[in-house]
Design a protein around this motif. Structure first.
Motif, PDB file in Angstrom:
ATOM      1  N   MET A 147      -2.704  -6.245   8.898  1.00 52.14           N
ATOM      2  CA  MET A 147      -3.952  -6.595   9.386  1.00 52.14           C
ATOM      3  C   MET A 147      -4.298  -4.984  10.876  1.00 52.14           C
ATOM      4  SD  MET A 147      -6.253  -8.471   8.057  1.00 52.14           S
ATOM      5  CE  MET A 147      -6.787 -10.347   7.575  1.00 52.14           C
ATOM      6  N   ASP A 148      -5.096  -4.524  11.116  1.00 44.17           N
ATOM      7  CA  ASP A 148      -5.051  -3.375  12.196  1.00 44.17           C
ATOM      8  C   ASP A 148      -7.031  -4.153  12.315  1.00 44.17           C
ATOM      9  OD1 ASP A 148      -6.071  -1.729  13.558  1.00 44.17           O
ATOM     10  OD2 ASP A 148      -5.003  -0.016  12.342  1.00 44.17           O
ATOM     11  N   PRO A 149      -7.296  -4.774  13.943  1.00 46.16           N
ATOM     12  CA  PRO A 149      -9.025  -4.638  14.311  1.00 46.16           C
ATOM     13  C   PRO A 149      -9.104  -3.404  14.330  1.00 46.16           C
ATOM     14  CG  PRO A 149      -6.650  -5.960  15.323  1.00 46.16           C
ATOM     15  CD  PRO A 149      -5.536  -4.819  14.815  1.00 46.16           C
ATOM     16  N   THR A 150      -8.518  -2.384  14.321  1.00 48.71           N
ATOM     17  CA  THR A 150      -9.577  -0.996  15.015  1.00 48.71           C
ATOM     18  C   THR A 150     -10.569  -0.161  13.525  1.00 48.71           C
ATOM     19  OG1 THR A 150      -8.352   0.243  14.204  1.00 48.71           O
ATOM     20  CG2 THR A 150      -8.417  -0.438  16.451  1.00 48.71           C
ATOM     21  N   THR A 151     -10.149  -0.909  12.493  1.00 47.29           N
ATOM     22  CA  THR A 151     -10.613  -0.877  10.577  1.00 47.29           C
ATOM     23  C   THR A 151     -11.495  -1.958  10.240  1.00 47.29           C
ATOM     24  OG1 THR A 151     -11.198   0.839   9.718  1.00 47.29           O
ATOM     25  CG2 THR A 151      -8.356   0.323   9.843  1.00 47.29           C
ATOM     26  N   THR A 152     -12.535  -2.015   9.422  1.00 50.54           N
ATOM     27  CA  THR A 152     -11.942  -2.506   8.303  1.00 50.54           C
ATOM     28  C   THR A 152     -11.455  -2.662   6.969  1.00 50.54           C
ATOM     29  OG1 THR A 152     -14.765  -1.863   7.629  1.00 50.54           O
ATOM     30  CG2 THR A 152     -14.420  -4.068   9.699  1.00 50.54           C
ATOM     31  N   SER A 153     -11.644  -0.761   7.295  1.00 45.83           N
ATOM     32  CA  SER A 153     -11.028  -0.549   5.882  1.00 45.83           C
ATOM     33  C   SER A 153     -10.188  -0.986   5.182  1.00 45.83           C
ATOM     34  CB  SER A 153     -10.535   1.209   5.683  1.00 45.83           C
ATOM     35  OG  SER A 153      -9.668   1.686   5.200  1.00 45.83           O
ATOM     36  N   PRO A 154     -10.145  -1.422   3.498  1.00 48.48           N
ATOM     37  CA  PRO A 154      -9.239  -1.845   3.107  1.00 48.48           C
ATOM     38  C   PRO A 154      -7.997  -1.049   2.035  1.00 48.48           C
ATOM     39  CG  PRO A 154     -10.852  -1.053   1.706  1.00 48.48           C
ATOM     40  CD  PRO A 154     -11.343  -1.348   2.774  1.00 48.48           C
ATOM     41  N   HIS A 155      -8.082   0.001   2.865  1.00 48.07           N
ATOM     42  CA  HIS A 155      -6.919   1.021   2.236  1.00 48.07           C
ATOM     43  C   HIS A 155      -5.859   0.502   3.592  1.00 48.07           C
ATOM     44  CE1 HIS A 155      -9.484   2.430  -0.994  1.00 48.07           C
ATOM     45  NE2 HIS A 155     -10.070   2.626  -0.239  1.00 48.07           N
ATOM     46  N   ILE A 156      -6.354  -0.016   4.782  1.00 47.11           N
ATOM     47  CA  ILE A 156      -5.396  -0.401   6.007  1.00 47.11           C
ATOM     48  C   ILE A 156      -5.099  -1.183   5.935  1.00 47.11           C
ATOM     49  CG2 ILE A 156      -5.175  -0.513   8.286  1.00 47.11           C
ATOM     50  CD1 ILE A 156      -6.483   2.562   8.506  1.00 47.11           C
ATOM     51  N   ASN A 157      -6.063  -1.732   5.579  1.00 48.78           N
ATOM     52  CA  ASN A 157      -5.487  -3.787   5.684  1.00 48.78           C
ATOM     53  C   ASN A 157      -6.264  -4.822   4.565  1.00 48.78           C
ATOM     54  OD1 ASN A 157      -7.400  -4.600   8.947  1.00 48.78           O
ATOM     55  ND2 ASN A 157      -8.511  -2.647   8.006  1.00 48.78           N
ATOM     56  N   TYR A 158      -4.675  -4.866   3.743  1.00 52.41           N
ATOM     57  CA  TYR A 158      -4.488  -5.199   2.469  1.00 52.41           C
ATOM     58  C   TYR A 158      -2.960  -6.195   2.424  1.00 52.41           C
ATOM     59  CZ  TYR A 158      -1.346  -0.781   2.094  1.00 52.41           C
ATOM     60  OH  TYR A 158       0.184   0.186   2.055  1.00 52.41           O
ATOM     61  N   ALA A 159      -2.623  -6.316   1.648  1.00 55.30           N
ATOM     62  CA  ALA A 159      -1.428  -7.673   1.643  1.00 55.30           C
ATOM     63  C   ALA A 159      -0.750  -7.108   0.277  1.00 55.30           C
ATOM     64  CB  ALA A 159      -1.800  -9.018   1.291  1.00 55.30           C
ATOM     65  N   THR A 160       0.857  -7.496   0.585  1.00 56.85           N
ATOM     66  CA  THR A 160       1.213  -7.364  -0.461  1.00 56.85           C
ATOM     67  C   THR A 160       2.667  -8.979  -0.779  1.00 56.85           C
ATOM     68  OG1 THR A 160       3.491  -5.641  -1.319  1.00 56.85           O
ATOM     69  CG2 THR A 160       3.671  -5.809   0.725  1.00 56.85           C
ATOM     70  N   PRO A 161       2.933  -8.446  -1.661  1.00 56.31           N
ATOM     71  CA  PRO A 161       4.368  -9.545  -1.086  1.00 56.31           C
ATOM     72  C   PRO A 161       5.420  -9.443  -1.490  1.00 56.31           C
ATOM     73  CG  PRO A 161       3.936  -9.264  -3.500  1.00 56.31           C
ATOM     74  CD  PRO A 161       3.248  -8.326  -3.572  1.00 56.31           C
ATOM     75  N   ARG A 162       6.211 -10.060  -0.436  1.00 60.65           N
ATOM     76  CA  ARG A 162       7.768  -9.948  -0.713  1.00 60.65           C
ATOM     77  C   ARG A 162       8.699  -9.928  -2.496  1.00 60.65           C
ATOM     78  NH1 ARG A 162       8.766 -10.257   4.628  1.00 60.65           N
ATOM     79  NH2 ARG A 162       7.617 -11.761   6.255  1.00 60.65           N
ATOM     80  N   PRO A 163       9.051  -9.090  -1.996  1.00 61.30           N
ATOM     81  CA  PRO A 163       9.609  -8.745  -3.190  1.00 61.30           C
ATOM     82  C   PRO A 163      10.717  -9.874  -3.922  1.00 61.30           C
ATOM     83  CG  PRO A 163      10.785  -7.269  -1.806  1.00 61.30           C
ATOM     84  CD  PRO A 163       9.916  -7.988  -0.942  1.00 61.30           C
ATOM     85  N   GLY A 164      10.408 -10.790  -4.844  1.00 59.43           N
ATOM     86  CA  GLY A 164      11.428 -11.769  -5.880  1.00 59.43           C
ATOM     87  C   GLY A 164      11.134 -12.937  -5.277  1.00 59.43           C
ATOM     88  N   ALA A 165       9.256 -13.299  -4.511  1.00 59.83           N
ATOM     89  CA  ALA A 165       9.589 -14.598  -3.884  1.00 59.83           C
ATOM     90  C   ALA A 165       8.576 -15.056  -5.111  1.00 59.83           C
ATOM     91  CB  ALA A 165       8.983 -14.223  -2.731  1.00 59.83           C
ATOM     92  N   ALA A 166       8.871 -16.500  -4.737  1.00 64.94           N
ATOM     93  CA  ALA A 166       8.208 -17.549  -5.908  1.00 64.94           C
ATOM     94  C   ALA A 166       7.267 -17.462  -5.249  1.00 64.94           C
ATOM     95  CB  ALA A 166       8.571 -18.666  -5.798  1.00 64.94           C
TER      96      ALA A 166
END
Length: 250
Positions: free
Chosen positions: A29-48
């Protein structure tokens, strides 16, 4: 290699101004922008990961008034796409990422009309961001938040390079995130229209990558947006390595 790349993405998002951890996911998260190309998620590798985790992730995005969106290396969460599509997510793109190591980096031909340097002042950062925005078809005006974000990236050990003509015009540029675990992503390689087809994109990419390796980065990686850029990156030493997925919920 996929795991190292995915771990670097997790670390990069964790260093955003207001990161949010949701079960196996990290949202940058970056409060200075709503851009989905900056505010996105990713999983930890190998996590269930479960459907309940996806539901919680969507809720966290909604609470922050951001579009639910993920980017990740497919092999590091092979069952995640099915969970996401079941929840209504739609694939935006699949990209092969390319990587470069010091032994494969190739120096492009020298440029006669351009100089390459790191922006050292906010006016120079503004010129670089404006050139990138223009090259990518966006608003050429660089906001104060954009400039501050680039300054923070440089202060944290990231790289920014601008290509400057003899008369001081910024013709393009690019950058790389601060390395973590010896890995850094190169991104934003852009050349304004009047200066294309002169070898500038390759020179910018190679210069950023060299600066990373000079700072003891072990692996640089990036993604190509089409066949032309793919050829540019291969000429300076990048090689195909794995697949990344872009997926979002409207």
């Amino acid at each position: 290699m996929d795991v190292r790349i995915q771990q670097s993405v997790v670390a990069n998002l964790s260093h955003r101004p207001a990161p949010v951890e949701v079960g196996p996911f990290v949202i940058g998260m970056d409060p200075t922008t709503t851009s989905p190309h900056i505010n996105y998620a990713t999983p930890r590798p190998g996590a269930a990961i479960t459907a309940a985790d996806v539901t919680a992730l969507v809720a966290a995005f909604r609470a922050a008034d951001r579009k639910p969106r993920l980017e990740y290396v497919v092999s590091c969460a092979p069952d995640l796409e099915a969970l996401l599509t079941a929840a209504g997510f739609v694939v935006e793109a699949r990209h092969t990422y390319l990587l470069c190591v010091p032994d494969t980096l190739a120096a492009p031909p020298a440029l006669d009309r351009f100089g390459l340097r790191e922006p050292a002042t906010d006016p120079e950062r503004t010129a670089l961001i404006s050139a990138q925005n223009e090259a990518f078809g966006g608003d050429p005006v660089a906001s104060e938040a954009d400039v501050a974000r680039l300054r923070r990236t440089q202060d944290a050990g990231g790289v920014a390079v601008m290509a400057v003509t003899d008369d001081g015009t910024c013709a393009g540029g690019g950058g790389a995130v601060p390395p973590t675990g010896g890995v850094s992503e190169v991104a934003g390689i852009a050349v304004r229209t009047p200066y294309r087809r002169q070898g500038l994109a390759g020179a910018i990419t190679a210069d950023i990558t060299r600066r990373l390796f000079d700072r003891e980065t072990e692996i640089a990686w990036l993604e190509a947006s089409g066949e032309d850029s793919w050829r540019v990156y291969e000429r300076v030493g990048y090689r195909p390595a794995g697949e990344r997925l872009y997926i979002a919920l409207d």
